[in-house]
Design a protein around this motif. Structure first.
Motif, PDB file in Angstrom:
ATOM      1  N   GLN B 103       5.834  -0.836  -3.790  1.00 24.61           N
ATOM      2  CA  GLN B 103       5.284  -1.860  -2.908  1.00 24.61           C
ATOM      3  C   GLN B 103       6.285  -3.006  -2.807  1.00 24.61           C
ATOM      4  O   GLN B 103       6.652  -3.604  -3.818  1.00 24.61           O
ATOM      5  CB  GLN B 103       3.945  -2.342  -3.493  1.00 24.61           C
ATOM      6  N   GLY B 104       6.720  -3.307  -1.615  1.00 21.18           N
ATOM      7  CA  GLY B 104       7.670  -4.393  -1.431  1.00 21.18           C
ATOM      8  C   GLY B 104       6.979  -5.632  -0.909  1.00 21.18           C
ATOM      9  O   GLY B 104       5.761  -5.765  -0.990  1.00 21.18           O
ATOM     10  N   TYR B 105       7.760  -6.527  -0.382  1.00 19.70           N
ATOM     11  CA  TYR B 105       7.228  -7.778   0.153  1.00 19.70           C
ATOM     12  C   TYR B 105       6.500  -7.521   1.471  1.00 19.70           C
ATOM     13  O   TYR B 105       5.501  -8.156   1.766  1.00 19.70           O
ATOM     14  CB  TYR B 105       8.387  -8.747   0.374  1.00 19.70           C
ATOM     15  N   GLU B 131      11.546  -4.650   4.498  1.00 19.71           N
ATOM     16  CA  GLU B 131      11.820  -5.953   3.891  1.00 19.71           C
ATOM     17  C   GLU B 131      12.604  -6.848   4.841  1.00 19.71           C
ATOM     18  O   GLU B 131      13.220  -6.375   5.791  1.00 19.71           O
ATOM     19  CB  GLU B 131      12.597  -5.767   2.588  1.00 19.71           C
ATOM     20  N   THR B 132      12.593  -8.145   4.531  1.00 21.41           N
ATOM     21  CA  THR B 132      13.268  -9.109   5.397  1.00 21.41           C
ATOM     22  C   THR B 132      14.767  -8.828   5.470  1.00 21.41           C
ATOM     23  O   THR B 132      15.415  -8.733   4.430  1.00 21.41           O
ATOM     24  CB  THR B 132      13.093 -10.531   4.833  1.00 21.41           C
ATOM     25  N   ASP B 173      18.640  -8.145 -12.585  1.00 21.12           N
ATOM     26  CA  ASP B 173      18.845  -9.273 -11.679  1.00 21.12           C
ATOM     27  C   ASP B 173      17.971  -9.109 -10.459  1.00 21.12           C
ATOM     28  O   ASP B 173      17.857  -8.019  -9.911  1.00 21.12           O
ATOM     29  CB  ASP B 173      20.306  -9.293 -11.216  1.00 21.12           C
ATOM     30  N   ALA B 174      17.375 -10.216 -10.035  1.00 22.15           N
ATOM     31  CA  ALA B 174      16.745 -10.210  -8.717  1.00 22.15           C
ATOM     32  C   ALA B 174      17.783 -10.764  -7.763  1.00 22.15           C
ATOM     33  O   ALA B 174      18.679 -11.475  -8.189  1.00 22.15           O
ATOM     34  CB  ALA B 174      15.511 -11.091  -8.721  1.00 22.15           C
ATOM     35  N   PHE B 175      17.718 -10.430  -6.475  1.00 24.31           N
ATOM     36  CA  PHE B 175      18.720 -11.048  -5.610  1.00 24.31           C
ATOM     37  C   PHE B 175      18.196 -12.346  -5.020  1.00 24.31           C
ATOM     38  O   PHE B 175      16.987 -12.569  -4.947  1.00 24.31           O
ATOM     39  CB  PHE B 175      19.263 -10.121  -4.529  1.00 24.31           C
ATOM     40  N   THR B 176      19.140 -13.190  -4.626  1.00 22.45           N
ATOM     41  CA  THR B 176      18.798 -14.526  -4.169  1.00 22.45           C
ATOM     42  C   THR B 176      17.736 -14.496  -3.093  1.00 22.45           C
ATOM     43  O   THR B 176      17.869 -13.801  -2.109  1.00 22.45           O
ATOM     44  CB  THR B 176      20.038 -15.212  -3.571  1.00 22.45           C
ATOM     45  N   THR B 181      10.729  -7.957  -3.841  1.00 20.91           N
ATOM     46  CA  THR B 181      11.369  -6.683  -3.522  1.00 20.91           C
ATOM     47  C   THR B 181      11.954  -6.016  -4.765  1.00 20.91           C
ATOM     48  O   THR B 181      11.580  -4.890  -5.082  1.00 20.91           O
ATOM     49  CB  THR B 181      12.450  -6.891  -2.455  1.00 20.91           C
ATOM     50  N   PRO B 182      12.858  -6.687  -5.519  1.00 21.49           N
ATOM     51  CA  PRO B 182      13.405  -6.017  -6.715  1.00 21.49           C
ATOM     52  C   PRO B 182      12.333  -5.674  -7.743  1.00 21.49           C
ATOM     53  O   PRO B 182      12.427  -4.632  -8.407  1.00 21.49           O
ATOM     54  CB  PRO B 182      14.396  -7.034  -7.294  1.00 21.49           C
TER      55      PRO B 182
END
Lengths: 232, 215
Positions: B103-105, B131-132, B173-176, B181-182
């Motif tokens: 499940q994403g954003y 995702e965006t 790490d999550a991305f900026t 999403t991550p």
């Protein structure tokens, strides 16, 4: 007769352009104009559907009664779009992966139903098809311009993936305008589409105004009147 | 549509109905024809898609068979049937790949993931997501090599409680600008690894005359 065709062409491309003048078809427009190649693909698919639906509607215009015309038109358009969808999935598969989601949206492109209703159902087959072609080209033109602006500003490339659409010879079109560009997210998202479209509409108005002024100037061919017009 | 000299019969309800019915029939015929003429090509294209995404997650030295052939159908805890594609070498299952989802954003994200026969990740790739652009799409390998960080990891490495994004106390790490999403990606991968551990023996034994059970 050739005058009629010139009129149809001018209407489709400029005066009565689907987006610029009628403000129709904004949904597919904003959804796929993130890159120039996507815009071109969507424009060509829509053009094909427009020509084919114009032809069929014009051929059957004596058979279809006004009472059932809307469902019949929608049926014709929906069938054509589904066929285009299947066809693209089979033979332009990579492009279909990008555009696939938006192809069914052509059905809801009110511009196509609008042309069937207001032009094709009242005209002979050839002018109707020509009208479909010109309206489609006008739509494609806007999609490509919007795509170019959004792609260059948003991701710094131009005609990325053009080879998917047109074959490998089109690879030379794929340019990296701004190298090592971080991207401008707003322009790629739908609000950016609205913004760029707004500027395009304003630009069209400016050009129209300029043309009108020049025509007024020409009409007032009298040297003295002309001079006063320039000064005013 | 010249209403002025419209004949009487055209105003009857039967004519209207026949017209609509006739057009529906014609449309159906055309659609069936279109479907028949493109069905095989589309199937072929989908097979090619599958093959190329499988080849992306399983390194070539792991297999010498046709990955698409003889997939295995397994039912997971949620009674969902999962198709497992297997790479074999020297009559042993050396790599397994299947589709996972998270499940994403902005809705479901689909991935293809491959592990070797010990449960070590060989590769993960995104198949589809919503995702965006510019934020969540950094998990696409074309945009960022974030997703490559999973290569070589397994359930014990890092320990299970570390399988989280840094914000949740894990090691990834999550991305900026995007955490959801991550988080979804990590969760989907960890679920898939657990699924593999539960079914490890069943999945990695190769029965030579293996006919995939149809669900």
């Amino acid at each position: 007769m050739s005058n009629d065709y010139r009129r149809i062409a001018k209407d489709g491309i400029w005066d009565n352009n689907i987006v610029f003048a009628q403000s129709l078809a904004l949904c597919p427009l904003l959804a796929v104009s993130g890159t120039a190649s996507n815009g071109l693909g969507m424009g060509l698919a829509s053009t094909f559907v427009m020509i084919a639906s114009a032809m069929i509607v014009a051929m059957l215009r004596e058979v279809i009664t006004p009472q059932v015309r809307i469902p019949v038109f929608i049926l014709i358009i929906a069938t054509l779009v589904t066929l285009v969808d299947l066809w693209m999935n089979a033979w332009l598969h990579d492009l279909h992966k990008v555009l696939g989601l938006f192809i069914p949206l052509i059905v809801t492109n009110c511009a196509i139903l609008g042309r069937a209703e207001s032009f094709s159902s009242r005209n002979q087959v050839l002018p109707a098809m020509f009208d479909g072609l010109m309206m489609g080209l006008g739509f494609t033109m806007v999609l490509v311009i919007l795509g170019i602006v959004r792609e260059v500003l948003g991701s710094g490339t131009l005609f990325a993936n053009a080879a998917l659409l047109l074959g490998n010879w089109a690879a030379f079109l794929e340019l990296e305008i701004i190298s090592d560009y971080k991207g401008f997210l707003l322009i790629i998202l739908p609000p950016g589409g609205f913004l760029v479209l707004g500027f395009l509409l304003a630009g069209k108005r400016l050009i129209d105004d300029a043309i009108e002024k020049r025509q007024m100037f020409k009409q007032a061919n009298d040297p003295i009147d002309g001079a006063t017009l320039v000064n005013s | 549509m010249k209403t002025a000299r419209e004949p009487e019969y055209r105003k009857r309800i039967g004519y209207q109905a026949a017209l609509l019915g006739g057009f529906s029939t014609l449309a159906t015929i055309f659609l069936v024809m279109g479907n028949i003429s493109t069905k095989e090509t589309i199937l072929l294209r989908q097979q090619e898609d599958l093959q190329s995404s499988l080849a992306e997650v399983i390194p070539t030295e792991y297999y010498n068979n046709n990955l698409v052939e003889n997939p295995l159908q397994v039912v997971d805890v949620d009674k969902q049937s999962i198709t497992i594609y297997r790479g074999t070498k020297n009559k042993q299952v050396s790599a397994l790949a299947w589709e996972i989802s998270g499940q994403g954003y902005a809705g479901e994200m689909r991935f293809i993931m491959a592990v070797d026969n010990t449960g070590k990740i060989l590769g993960v790739r995104v198949l589809s997501h919503a995702e965006t652009p510019g934020l969540g799409d950094k998990m696409e390998v074309e945009k960022d090599n974030w997703i490559l960080n999973f290569n070589g990891l397994s359930l014990g490495k890092p320990p299970e409680e570390q399988w989280k994004v840094k914000k949740d106390g894990g090691q990834f790490d999550a991305f900026t600008g995007a955490t959801i999403t991550p988080r979804g990606v990590v969760r989907a991968i960890v679920e898939a690894l657990k699924f593999f551990r539960q079914n490890q023996t069943k999945l990695s034994t190769l029965i030579i005359e293996d006919h995939p059970k149809k669900m």
